[in-house]
Design a protein around this motif. Sequence first.
Motif, PDB file in Angstrom:
ATOM      1  N   ARG A  76     -27.622  12.375   0.486  1.00 48.77           N
ATOM      2  CA  ARG A  76     -27.390  11.550   1.672  1.00 48.77           C
ATOM      3  C   ARG A  76     -25.906  11.296   1.903  1.00 48.77           C
ATOM      4  NH1 ARG A  76     -27.620   5.708   2.809  1.00 48.77           N
ATOM      5  NH2 ARG A  76     -28.176   5.473   5.005  1.00 48.77           N
ATOM      6  N   CYS A  77     -25.173  10.914   0.842  1.00 45.94           N
ATOM      7  CA  CYS A  77     -23.772  10.523   1.023  1.00 45.94           C
ATOM      8  C   CYS A  77     -22.782  11.450   0.317  1.00 45.94           C
ATOM      9  CB  CYS A  77     -23.555   9.090   0.554  1.00 45.94           C
ATOM     10  SG  CYS A  77     -23.633   8.871  -1.237  1.00 45.94           S
ATOM     11  N   GLY A  78     -23.264  12.286  -0.584  1.00 45.86           N
ATOM     12  CA  GLY A  78     -22.386  13.215  -1.284  1.00 45.86           C
ATOM     13  C   GLY A  78     -21.730  12.662  -2.536  1.00 45.86           C
ATOM     14  N   GLU A  79     -21.940  11.389  -2.844  1.00 50.14           N
ATOM     15  CA  GLU A  79     -21.356  10.796  -4.048  1.00 50.14           C
ATOM     16  C   GLU A  79     -22.066  11.300  -5.300  1.00 50.14           C
ATOM     17  OE1 GLU A  79     -18.713   8.586  -4.362  1.00 50.14           O
ATOM     18  OE2 GLU A  79     -18.399   9.005  -2.239  1.00 50.14           O
ATOM     19  N   LEU A  80     -21.324  11.372  -6.410  1.00 51.83           N
ATOM     20  CA  LEU A  80     -21.928  11.743  -7.683  1.00 51.83           C
ATOM     21  C   LEU A  80     -22.534  10.514  -8.338  1.00 51.83           C
ATOM     22  CD1 LEU A  80     -19.249  14.156  -9.160  1.00 51.83           C
ATOM     23  CD2 LEU A  80     -21.374  14.741  -7.988  1.00 51.83           C
ATOM     24  N   PHE A  81     -23.684  10.717  -9.003  1.00 50.07           N
ATOM     25  CA  PHE A  81     -24.322   9.636  -9.744  1.00 50.07           C
ATOM     26  C   PHE A  81     -25.003  10.224 -10.968  1.00 50.07           C
ATOM     27  CE2 PHE A  81     -27.530  11.233  -6.905  1.00 50.07           C
ATOM     28  CZ  PHE A  81     -28.732  11.123  -7.590  1.00 50.07           C
ATOM     29  N   SER A  82     -25.346   9.366 -11.921  1.00 52.46           N
ATOM     30  CA  SER A  82     -25.981   9.802 -13.164  1.00 52.46           C
ATOM     31  C   SER A  82     -27.493   9.793 -13.025  1.00 52.46           C
ATOM     32  CB  SER A  82     -25.590   8.873 -14.312  1.00 52.46           C
ATOM     33  OG  SER A  82     -24.204   8.928 -14.512  1.00 52.46           O
ATOM     34  N   CYS A  83     -28.133  10.806 -13.597  1.00 56.28           N
ATOM     35  CA  CYS A  83     -29.583  10.937 -13.512  1.00 56.28           C
ATOM     36  C   CYS A  83     -30.091  11.596 -14.784  1.00 56.28           C
ATOM     37  CB  CYS A  83     -29.942  11.793 -12.297  1.00 56.28           C
ATOM     38  SG  CYS A  83     -31.703  12.057 -12.089  1.00 56.28           S
ATOM     39  N   THR A  84     -31.231  11.122 -15.298  1.00 56.32           N
ATOM     40  CA  THR A  84     -31.845  11.798 -16.441  1.00 56.32           C
ATOM     41  C   THR A  84     -32.850  12.830 -15.972  1.00 56.32           C
ATOM     42  OG1 THR A  84     -33.642  10.206 -16.676  1.00 56.32           O
ATOM     43  CG2 THR A  84     -31.630   9.782 -17.938  1.00 56.32           C
ATOM     44  N   GLY A  85     -33.347  12.670 -14.741  1.00 56.30           N
ATOM     45  CA  GLY A  85     -34.320  13.613 -14.215  1.00 56.30           C
ATOM     46  C   GLY A  85     -35.671  13.521 -14.903  1.00 56.30           C
ATOM     47  N   ASP A  86     -35.939  12.405 -15.574  1.00 59.80           N
ATOM     48  CA  ASP A  86     -37.226  12.253 -16.253  1.00 59.80           C
ATOM     49  C   ASP A  86     -37.729  10.814 -16.121  1.00 59.80           C
ATOM     50  OD1 ASP A  86     -35.864  10.667 -18.123  1.00 59.80           O
ATOM     51  OD2 ASP A  86     -35.714  12.261 -19.597  1.00 59.80           O
ATOM     52  N   LEU A  87     -38.728  10.481 -16.887  1.00 64.15           N
ATOM     53  CA  LEU A  87     -39.359   9.163 -16.783  1.00 64.15           C
ATOM     54  C   LEU A  87     -38.545   8.037 -17.409  1.00 64.15           C
ATOM     55  CD1 LEU A  87     -43.085  10.139 -17.406  1.00 64.15           C
ATOM     56  CD2 LEU A  87     -41.960   9.629 -15.239  1.00 64.15           C
ATOM     57  N   ASN A  88     -37.357   8.327 -17.909  1.00 63.20           N
ATOM     58  CA  ASN A  88     -36.486   7.300 -18.480  1.00 63.20           C
ATOM     59  C   ASN A  88     -35.313   6.977 -17.557  1.00 63.20           C
ATOM     60  OD1 ASN A  88     -37.886   7.039 -20.979  1.00 63.20           O
ATOM     61  ND2 ASN A  88     -37.056   9.015 -21.545  1.00 63.20           N
ATOM     62  N   CYS A  89     -35.350   7.471 -16.324  1.00 63.18           N
ATOM     63  CA  CYS A  89     -34.212   7.303 -15.431  1.00 63.18           C
ATOM     64  C   CYS A  89     -34.113   5.865 -14.902  1.00 63.18           C
ATOM     65  CB  CYS A  89     -34.318   8.277 -14.268  1.00 63.18           C
ATOM     66  SG  CYS A  89     -32.728   8.542 -13.451  1.00 63.18           S
ATOM     67  N   TRP A  90     -32.909   5.440 -14.588  1.00 61.10           N
ATOM     68  CA  TRP A  90     -32.632   4.096 -14.084  1.00 61.10           C
ATOM     69  C   TRP A  90     -33.360   3.823 -12.776  1.00 61.10           C
ATOM     70  CZ3 TRP A  90     -30.661   4.196  -9.237  1.00 61.10           C
ATOM     71  CH2 TRP A  90     -30.043   5.365  -8.818  1.00 61.10           C
ATOM     72  N   CYS A  91     -33.598   4.848 -11.977  1.00 60.75           N
ATOM     73  CA  CYS A  91     -34.196   4.627 -10.661  1.00 60.75           C
ATOM     74  C   CYS A  91     -35.633   4.120 -10.745  1.00 60.75           C
ATOM     75  CB  CYS A  91     -34.123   5.887  -9.815  1.00 60.75           C
ATOM     76  SG  CYS A  91     -35.132   7.250 -10.418  1.00 60.75           S
ATOM     77  N   LEU A  92     -36.288   4.323 -11.874  1.00 62.73           N
ATOM     78  CA  LEU A  92     -37.661   3.845 -12.019  1.00 62.73           C
ATOM     79  C   LEU A  92     -37.725   2.331 -12.163  1.00 62.73           C
ATOM     80  CD1 LEU A  92     -39.089   6.651 -14.296  1.00 62.73           C
ATOM     81  CD2 LEU A  92     -39.343   6.373 -11.827  1.00 62.73           C
ATOM     82  N   ASP A  93     -36.596   1.695 -12.431  1.00 66.48           N
ATOM     83  CA  ASP A  93     -36.543   0.242 -12.551  1.00 66.48           C
ATOM     84  C   ASP A  93     -36.299  -0.437 -11.207  1.00 66.48           C
ATOM     85  OD1 ASP A  93     -36.950   0.358 -15.290  1.00 66.48           O
ATOM     86  OD2 ASP A  93     -34.806   0.480 -15.706  1.00 66.48           O
ATOM     87  N   ILE A  94     -36.152   0.350 -10.147  1.00 62.64           N
ATOM     88  CA  ILE A  94     -35.861  -0.187  -8.823  1.00 62.64           C
ATOM     89  C   ILE A  94     -37.132  -0.159  -7.987  1.00 62.64           C
ATOM     90  CG2 ILE A  94     -34.533   0.184  -6.703  1.00 62.64           C
ATOM     91  CD1 ILE A  94     -32.459   1.581  -8.470  1.00 62.64           C
ATOM     92  N   GLU A  95     -37.435  -1.274  -7.349  1.00 57.55           N
ATOM     93  CA  GLU A  95     -38.600  -1.325  -6.475  1.00 57.55           C
ATOM     94  C   GLU A  95     -38.250  -0.648  -5.153  1.00 57.55           C
ATOM     95  OE1 GLU A  95     -41.351  -4.573  -4.210  1.00 57.55           O
ATOM     96  OE2 GLU A  95     -40.446  -5.147  -6.110  1.00 57.55           O
ATOM     97  N   ILE A  96     -38.967   0.423  -4.861  1.00 56.26           N
ATOM     98  CA  ILE A  96     -38.744   1.176  -3.628  1.00 56.26           C
ATOM     99  C   ILE A  96     -40.066   1.200  -2.871  1.00 56.26           C
ATOM    100  CG2 ILE A  96     -38.020   3.355  -2.602  1.00 56.26           C
ATOM    101  CD1 ILE A  96     -36.582   3.957  -5.271  1.00 56.26           C
ATOM    102  N   PRO A  97     -40.117   0.545  -1.713  1.00 58.23           N
ATOM    103  CA  PRO A  97     -41.368   0.527  -0.943  1.00 58.23           C
ATOM    104  C   PRO A  97     -41.840   1.944  -0.601  1.00 58.23           C
ATOM    105  CG  PRO A  97     -39.780  -1.019  -0.024  1.00 58.23           C
ATOM    106  CD  PRO A  97     -39.055  -0.201  -1.055  1.00 58.23           C
ATOM    107  N   GLU A  98     -43.142   2.092  -0.470  1.00 60.50           N
ATOM    108  CA  GLU A  98     -43.725   3.409  -0.208  1.00 60.50           C
ATOM    109  C   GLU A  98     -43.169   4.047   1.060  1.00 60.50           C
ATOM    110  OE1 GLU A  98     -45.590   6.813  -0.937  1.00 60.50           O
ATOM    111  OE2 GLU A  98     -45.476   5.130  -2.341  1.00 60.50           O
ATOM    112  N   TYR A  99     -42.956   3.266   2.115  1.00 59.50           N
ATOM    113  CA  TYR A  99     -42.441   3.845   3.357  1.00 59.50           C
ATOM    114  C   TYR A  99     -41.015   4.368   3.187  1.00 59.50           C
ATOM    115  CZ  TYR A  99     -40.257  -0.745   4.174  1.00 59.50           C
ATOM    116  OH  TYR A  99     -39.516  -1.888   4.058  1.00 59.50           O
TER     117      TYR A  99
END
Length: 65
Positions: free
Chosen positions: A12-35
């Motif tokens: 979306r923005c082109g910025e670099l960020f860290s990702c594990t690409g698995d079920l231990n990633c930080w993004c799973l701790d963020i509530e993201i609505p289904e829509y």
Amino acid sequence: MDDKYESRECPRCGELFSCTGDLNCWCLDIEIPEYVREYISRYYEGCLCLKCLNELKKTLKQEPS
């Protein structure tokens, strides 16, 4: 940076960020609505950075069912 994390570019923005690409990633701790998840999968390929996730959560409105 921890070896288990890899650097990815936000489609979306082109910025670099860290990702594990698995079920231990930080993004799973963020509530993201289904829509918001549906919007992301429709318009972007891959993961978004935290800044973009938060922006989309604020700007997207849930469409009535």
